[in-house]
Design a protein around this motif. Structure first.
Motif, PDB file in Angstrom:
ATOM      1  N   LYS A  90       0.841  -1.197   0.000  1.00 32.71           N
ATOM      2  CA  LYS A  90       0.000   0.000   0.000  1.00 32.71           C
ATOM      3  C   LYS A  90       0.878   1.250   0.000  1.00 32.71           C
ATOM      4  CE  LYS A  90      -2.517  -1.190   3.489  1.00 32.71           C
ATOM      5  NZ  LYS A  90      -3.508  -1.214   4.553  1.00 32.71           N
ATOM      6  N   ASN A  91       0.324   2.311  -0.537  1.00 33.52           N
ATOM      7  CA  ASN A  91       0.968   3.620  -0.683  1.00 33.52           C
ATOM      8  C   ASN A  91       2.010   3.663  -1.798  1.00 33.52           C
ATOM      9  OD1 ASN A  91      -0.590   4.804   1.402  1.00 33.52           O
ATOM     10  ND2 ASN A  91       0.771   3.848   2.904  1.00 33.52           N
ATOM     11  N   ALA A  92       2.148   2.583  -2.553  1.00 34.76           N
ATOM     12  CA  ALA A  92       3.027   2.610  -3.724  1.00 34.76           C
ATOM     13  C   ALA A  92       2.373   3.482  -4.792  1.00 34.76           C
ATOM     14  CB  ALA A  92       3.251   1.206  -4.259  1.00 34.76           C
ATOM     15  N   GLU A  93       3.198   4.188  -5.549  1.00 27.94           N
ATOM     16  CA  GLU A  93       2.668   5.058  -6.605  1.00 27.94           C
ATOM     17  C   GLU A  93       2.781   4.354  -7.955  1.00 27.94           C
ATOM     18  OE1 GLU A  93       2.846   9.712  -8.034  1.00 27.94           O
ATOM     19  OE2 GLU A  93       4.463   8.921  -6.794  1.00 27.94           O
ATOM     20  N   PHE A  94       1.656   4.306  -8.665  1.00 31.89           N
ATOM     21  CA  PHE A  94       1.596   3.726 -10.004  1.00 31.89           C
ATOM     22  C   PHE A  94       1.657   4.846 -11.035  1.00 31.89           C
ATOM     23  CE2 PHE A  94      -0.028   0.282  -7.545  1.00 31.89           C
ATOM     24  CZ  PHE A  94       0.183  -0.867  -8.284  1.00 31.89           C
ATOM     25  N   HIS A  95       2.362   4.591 -12.125  1.00 30.66           N
ATOM     26  CA  HIS A  95       2.451   5.538 -13.238  1.00 30.66           C
ATOM     27  C   HIS A  95       1.951   4.836 -14.499  1.00 30.66           C
ATOM     28  CE1 HIS A  95       4.791   8.353 -10.836  1.00 30.66           C
ATOM     29  NE2 HIS A  95       5.373   7.271 -10.329  1.00 30.66           N
ATOM     30  N   ILE A  96       1.092   5.517 -15.230  1.00 35.20           N
ATOM     31  CA  ILE A  96       0.548   4.973 -16.474  1.00 35.20           C
ATOM     32  C   ILE A  96       0.805   5.981 -17.582  1.00 35.20           C
ATOM     33  CG2 ILE A  96      -1.529   4.182 -17.687  1.00 35.20           C
ATOM     34  CD1 ILE A  96      -2.622   3.320 -14.963  1.00 35.20           C
ATOM     35  N   GLU A  97       1.370   5.488 -18.681  1.00 32.83           N
ATOM     36  CA  GLU A  97       1.664   6.359 -19.828  1.00 32.83           C
ATOM     37  C   GLU A  97       1.082   5.746 -21.095  1.00 32.83           C
ATOM     38  OE1 GLU A  97       5.448   8.301 -22.241  1.00 32.83           O
ATOM     39  OE2 GLU A  97       5.814   7.099 -20.464  1.00 32.83           O
ATOM     40  N   PHE A  98       0.353   6.545 -21.846  1.00 34.66           N
ATOM     41  CA  PHE A  98      -0.191   6.132 -23.143  1.00 34.66           C
ATOM     42  C   PHE A  98       0.867   6.376 -24.205  1.00 34.66           C
ATOM     43  CE2 PHE A  98      -3.988   6.192 -20.744  1.00 34.66           C
ATOM     44  CZ  PHE A  98      -4.877   5.355 -21.402  1.00 34.66           C
ATOM     45  N   LYS A  99       1.122   5.371 -25.024  1.00 41.99           N
ATOM     46  CA  LYS A  99       2.136   5.473 -26.084  1.00 41.99           C
ATOM     47  C   LYS A  99       1.547   5.973 -27.401  1.00 41.99           C
ATOM     48  CE  LYS A  99       5.667   4.244 -23.771  1.00 41.99           C
ATOM     49  NZ  LYS A  99       6.736   5.205 -23.549  1.00 41.99           N
ATOM     50  N   GLY A 100       0.237   6.132 -27.460  1.00 43.23           N
ATOM     51  CA  GLY A 100      -0.419   6.653 -28.663  1.00 43.23           C
ATOM     52  C   GLY A 100      -1.371   7.756 -28.245  1.00 43.23           C
ATOM     53  N   ALA A 101      -2.460   7.869 -28.966  1.00 47.23           N
ATOM     54  CA  ALA A 101      -3.441   8.926 -28.702  1.00 47.23           C
ATOM     55  C   ALA A 101      -4.012   8.802 -27.288  1.00 47.23           C
ATOM     56  CB  ALA A 101      -4.574   8.841 -29.721  1.00 47.23           C
ATOM     57  N   ALA A 102      -4.042   9.896 -26.581  1.00 45.97           N
ATOM     58  CA  ALA A 102      -4.656   9.922 -25.250  1.00 45.97           C
ATOM     59  C   ALA A 102      -6.171   9.801 -25.406  1.00 45.97           C
ATOM     60  CB  ALA A 102      -4.302  11.211 -24.526  1.00 45.97           C
ATOM     61  N   PRO A 103      -6.835   9.115 -24.493  1.00 47.50           N
ATOM     62  CA  PRO A 103      -8.291   8.974 -24.592  1.00 47.50           C
ATOM     63  C   PRO A 103      -9.007  10.292 -24.325  1.00 47.50           C
ATOM     64  CG  PRO A 103      -7.483   7.946 -22.584  1.00 47.50           C
ATOM     65  CD  PRO A 103      -6.286   8.392 -23.352  1.00 47.50           C
ATOM     66  N   ASP A 104     -10.242  10.381 -24.833  1.00 49.74           N
ATOM     67  CA  ASP A 104     -11.082  11.557 -24.585  1.00 49.74           C
ATOM     68  C   ASP A 104     -11.605  11.550 -23.154  1.00 49.74           C
ATOM     69  OD1 ASP A 104     -10.786  12.251 -27.289  1.00 49.74           O
ATOM     70  OD2 ASP A 104     -12.532  11.061 -27.846  1.00 49.74           O
ATOM     71  N   SER A 105     -11.913  10.351 -22.644  1.00 45.89           N
ATOM     72  CA  SER A 105     -12.356  10.220 -21.255  1.00 45.89           C
ATOM     73  C   SER A 105     -11.720   8.977 -20.655  1.00 45.89           C
ATOM     74  CB  SER A 105     -13.881  10.135 -21.166  1.00 45.89           C
ATOM     75  OG  SER A 105     -14.345   8.911 -21.674  1.00 45.89           O
ATOM     76  N   ILE A 106     -11.601   9.000 -19.331  1.00 50.41           N
ATOM     77  CA  ILE A 106     -10.912   7.915 -18.648  1.00 50.41           C
ATOM     78  C   ILE A 106     -11.505   7.747 -17.260  1.00 50.41           C
ATOM     79  CG2 ILE A 106      -9.091   9.377 -17.704  1.00 50.41           C
ATOM     80  CD1 ILE A 106      -7.105   7.176 -18.548  1.00 50.41           C
ATOM     81  N   GLU A 107     -11.617   6.484 -16.811  1.00 47.13           N
ATOM     82  CA  GLU A 107     -12.112   6.182 -15.471  1.00 47.13           C
ATOM     83  C   GLU A 107     -11.330   4.985 -14.941  1.00 47.13           C
ATOM     84  OE1 GLU A 107     -16.438   5.464 -13.514  1.00 47.13           O
ATOM     85  OE2 GLU A 107     -15.911   4.093 -15.145  1.00 47.13           O
ATOM     86  N   MET A 108     -10.858   5.094 -13.700  1.00 54.06           N
ATOM     87  CA  MET A 108     -10.098   4.009 -13.066  1.00 54.06           C
ATOM     88  C   MET A 108     -10.949   3.397 -11.962  1.00 54.06           C
ATOM     89  SD  MET A 108      -7.151   2.330 -12.588  1.00 54.06           S
ATOM     90  CE  MET A 108      -5.732   3.278 -13.093  1.00 54.06           C
ATOM     91  N   LEU A 109     -11.102   2.061 -12.006  1.00 51.20           N
ATOM     92  CA  LEU A 109     -11.883   1.336 -11.004  1.00 51.20           C
ATOM     93  C   LEU A 109     -10.991   0.317 -10.299  1.00 51.20           C
ATOM     94  CD1 LEU A 109     -15.107   0.681 -13.117  1.00 51.20           C
ATOM     95  CD2 LEU A 109     -14.721   2.508 -11.452  1.00 51.20           C
ATOM     96  N   ASP A 110     -11.239   0.120  -9.007  1.00 53.05           N
ATOM     97  CA  ASP A 110     -10.484  -0.796  -8.160  1.00 53.05           C
ATOM     98  C   ASP A 110     -11.441  -1.857  -7.633  1.00 53.05           C
ATOM     99  OD1 ASP A 110      -9.001  -2.037  -6.132  1.00 53.05           O
ATOM    100  OD2 ASP A 110      -8.667  -0.202  -4.984  1.00 53.05           O
ATOM    101  N   TYR A 111     -11.157  -3.126  -7.932  1.00 55.48           N
ATOM    102  CA  TYR A 111     -11.999  -4.255  -7.536  1.00 55.48           C
ATOM    103  C   TYR A 111     -11.230  -5.165  -6.577  1.00 55.48           C
ATOM    104  CZ  TYR A 111     -14.671  -3.275 -11.857  1.00 55.48           C
ATOM    105  OH  TYR A 111     -15.413  -2.700 -12.857  1.00 55.48           O
TER     106      TYR A 111
END
Length: 188
Positions: A90-111
Motif C-alpha cells: 500500500k501507498n506505492a505510486e503507479f504511473h501509467i503512460e499512453f504510447k499513442g493517442a490519449a483517450p477523450d475520457s478515462i475512469e479508473m476502477l479498483d476491484y
C-alpha cells in the motif's frame, strides 16, 4: 504584342492549375484527417517503482463493432495463479503512460477479486480511483480498498493475500476499451 497576351493566358492557366492543385491537396488532407480512425487502442506502460505491470486490453466497441468477450480479469487469471501476481505494498505510486493517442475520457476502477478473477463482493464495493492524464501520463497511489476488510476468512488478512484488479475504462470518440491489471496487496 500578341505574344505577350499568350504569355498572360499561360500564366493565368498555370496559376489556376496551381490553385486547383493546392485546393485538391487541402481537401484530400482534410478527408484523410476526418477518417483518421484508430485501428486499435494504443499501448500503455504501467510501472510502480522498478516493476512494470502486465495488462490486458479488452475492446467494448471499436470502429462500429461491439464486442462480447470474456472479462479482462478472468483472462489474466486464466493464465496466472494468484502467487504469480506482483505483490505491491500500500501507498506505492503507479504511473501509467499512453504510447499513442490519449483517450477523450478515462475512469479508473479498483476491484477486490477472488482467485479466478471474479468480483469477490457486490458491485457496490467497486472503488473509483481518482485518475487524470496530463500529456498522456497519469498516476495514482495504491490506497486501501475497504472491501478487503469484508472477509470472514482469516487467510485473506495475511500479507499479499488481497487480490486487487484495476480497470482503466477509456473512450476515443465512439470507441471504448478497457485496460486491466491485477496485483496482490495487503488487506486494510
Amino acid at each position: 504584342m500578341a505574344k505577350m497576351v499568350v504569355t498572360k493566358v499561360k500564366g493565368r492557366k498555370q496559376m489556376k492549375n496551381l490553385v486547383l492543385s493546392s485546393l485538391l491537396v487541402v481537401f484530400i488532407t482534410l478527408l484523410s484527417g476526418c477518417n483518421n480512425k484508430l485501428e486499435e487502442p494504443p499501448e500503455i506502460v504501467i510501472t510502480t517503482g522498478d516493476t512494470e505491470i502486465e495488462y490486458v486490453v479488452g475492446l467494448n466497441q471499436w470502429n462500429g463493432a461491439k464486442y462480447d468477450r470474456e472479462g479482462t480479469f478472468q483472462t489474466i487469471m486464466r493464465e496466472k495463479s494468484a502467487s504469480e501476481l506482483p505483490y505491491i505494498k500500500k501507498n506505492a505510486e503507479f504511473h501509467i503512460e499512453f504510447k499513442g493517442a490519449a483517450p477523450d475520457s478515462i475512469e479508473m476502477l479498483d476491484y477486490v477479486l477472488d482467485a479466478s478473477g471474479d468480483i469477490k463482493y457486490t458491485e457496490k464495493e467497486i472503488k473509483v480511483v481518482p485518475f487524470e492524464l496530463e500529456n498522456k501520463k497519469g498516476s495514482f497511489v495504491l490506497d486501501t480498498n475497504l472491501a478487503t476488510g469484508l472477509s470472514s476468512n482469516s487467510a485473506d488478512y495475511e500479507p499479499g493475500a488481497s487480490i486487487r484488479g484495476f480497470q482503466l475504462n477509456c473512450t476515443w470518440g465512439e470507441n471504448e476499451s478497457e485496460y486491466a491489471f491485477i496485483i496482490r496487496s495487503d488487506a486494510m
